[in-house]
Design an enzyme around this catalytic site. Structure first.
Site, PDB file in Angstrom:
ATOM      1  N   HIS A  14      -3.293   4.631   6.733  1.00  0.00           N
ATOM      2  CA  HIS A  14      -2.584   3.788   7.696  1.00  0.00           C
ATOM      3  C   HIS A  14      -2.520   4.468   9.070  1.00  0.00           C
ATOM      4  CE1 HIS A  14       0.276   0.139   7.503  1.00  0.00           C
ATOM      5  NE2 HIS A  14      -0.077   0.326   8.758  1.00  0.00           N
ATOM      6  N   ARG A  41      -3.040  -5.446   6.274  1.00  0.00           N
ATOM      7  CA  ARG A  41      -1.991  -5.231   5.275  1.00  0.00           C
ATOM      8  C   ARG A  41      -2.649  -5.089   3.902  1.00  0.00           C
ATOM      9  NH1 ARG A  41       0.617  -3.860   8.822  1.00  0.00           N
ATOM     10  NH2 ARG A  41       2.656  -4.575   9.577  1.00  0.00           N
ATOM     11  N   ASP A  60      -7.688   1.060   5.496  1.00  0.00           N
ATOM     12  CA  ASP A  60      -6.657   1.862   6.146  1.00  0.00           C
ATOM     13  C   ASP A  60      -5.282   1.518   5.584  1.00  0.00           C
ATOM     14  OD1 ASP A  60      -5.862   3.780   8.257  1.00  0.00           O
ATOM     15  OD2 ASP A  60      -4.838   2.043   9.132  1.00  0.00           O
ATOM     16  N   GLU A  69       0.987   1.317  -1.044  1.00  0.00           N
ATOM     17  CA  GLU A  69       0.922   2.529  -0.225  1.00  0.00           C
ATOM     18  C   GLU A  69       2.277   3.175   0.035  1.00  0.00           C
ATOM     19  OE1 GLU A  69       1.076   1.394   4.413  1.00  0.00           O
ATOM     20  OE2 GLU A  69      -0.698   0.613   3.409  1.00  0.00           O
TER      21      GLU A  69
END
Length: 327
Positions: A293, A232, A256, A261
């Protein structure tokens, strides 16, 4: 069951339709579920949401008023939902706790290797006919100390991969895994920060883990440490991360996820001016790799996500035991 699926992409529609042996009536909405789109959920028994659909108390009250009984998360984390409000208004929440831990763990390893061996830079050089090795120096992963924060299914899978590299493994988690114990040792955060050459985050986002990586924790780390985050975004204080990179305390970073985001990831922003200056600053570092992600994004995971989500709702509809309730 009438199901409204938000933040839908073409691949969601493909896999949910393919796995819908339960004959749920699914309507796909490409928009996120928010205050402006809440009216779309009216009349649906269940709504299905993803990681960047943030559902607060006011939205939950409206969902309950409009007939929604279930919120189905097609992901493992549930920090984006006011769960206490769900209990207050009688909405049941379910999730997909383990769609494919291998997918995320393998992507983490890919980020690690790409950073260490400068694969992106090497690839671009060769395309241009430049075969110089200057600036491409890496290090042996074998023999290094890997710190893994969070040893649930994903952390455990990543530990198994790293064990195959011949590394020393340090773990931090309040719930110890016997498999991880057999591969390394559990310790405290300060020891992990001090002794790890590579630190990988695999823990959930909770108040106690928010900005786990910050100025103080970075100061405790080895010089030139590598940090990986496929969990996260808000586990890391991005401004502290940038300071650590600018001061050369951090050797490399693979992300990632990103704490802001929601307005970027899963969308095509290539023809727009990205307004997030902090994110754009991160992209300027040659020792930072960011993916959008996508760690979960394998055909196996998408099948498992769709099947488990629909099975959860079928169990709830027919009042069978649902193993994946958020309680």
């Amino acid at each position: 069951m009438k199901l409204a699926l938000f933040s839908s992409k073409p691949y969601d529609e493909k896999y949910f339709n393919r796995e819908n042996k339960f004959n749920h009536e699914i309507t796909f909405f490409s928009t996120r579920l928010n205050e402006q789109t809440l009216s779309l959920a009216k009349g649906y028994t269940a709504v299905c949401v993803f990681v960047n659909d943030k559902i607060d108390r006011a939205m939950i009250a409206t969902l309950a008023k409009n007939g929604t009984q279930f919120i189905a998360l097609r992901c493992a984390g549930f920090n984006n939902i006011d769960f206490e409000a769900c209990k207050e208004f009688g909405i049941i929440v379910c999730r997909v706790p383990a769609y494919s831990p291998y997918a995320v763990a393998e992507h983490t390893a890919a980020l690690m290797l790409t950073l260490n061996r400068r694969i992106t830079r090497a690839y671009n050089r060769v395309k241009e006919g430049n075969f110089s090795l200057d600036g491409l120096l890496g290090f042996d992963i074998h023999g290094k100390t890997i710190g893994i924060i969070g040893t649930g299914q994903i952390g455990e899978c990543f530990a198994n991969i790293m064990n195959g590299f011949g590394t020393r493994l340090l773990f931090v988690d309040p719930f110890e895994s016997s498999k991880c114990q057999s591969m390394g040792e559990y310790t405290d955060l300060d020891t992990l920060f001090k002794e790890s050459d590579i630190i990988s985050l695999h823990c959930p986002l909770r108040p106690e883990t928010h900005h786990l990586i910050n100025d103080a924790s970075i100061a405790k780390m080895k010089n030139k440490v590598m940090i990986l985050n496929t969990s996260r975004g808000a586990l890391i204080d991005t401004h502290a991360l940038i300071r650590g990179l600018k001061q050369s305390q951090l050797g490399s970073v693979g992300l990632d996820v990103y704490e802001e985001e929601a307005e970027l990831f899963f969308e095509d922003c290539s023809d727009t001016i990205i307004q997030d200056d902090t994110f754009m600053r991160l992209t300027t570092f040659p020792n930072v790799i960011i993916t959008g992600h996508q760690a979960f994004f394998t055909s196996t995971a998408l099948s498992n996500i769709a099947e488990t989500t629909l099975q959860n709702l079928d169990d709830l509809e027919f009042e069978r035991l649902c193993l994946n309730l958020v309680e």
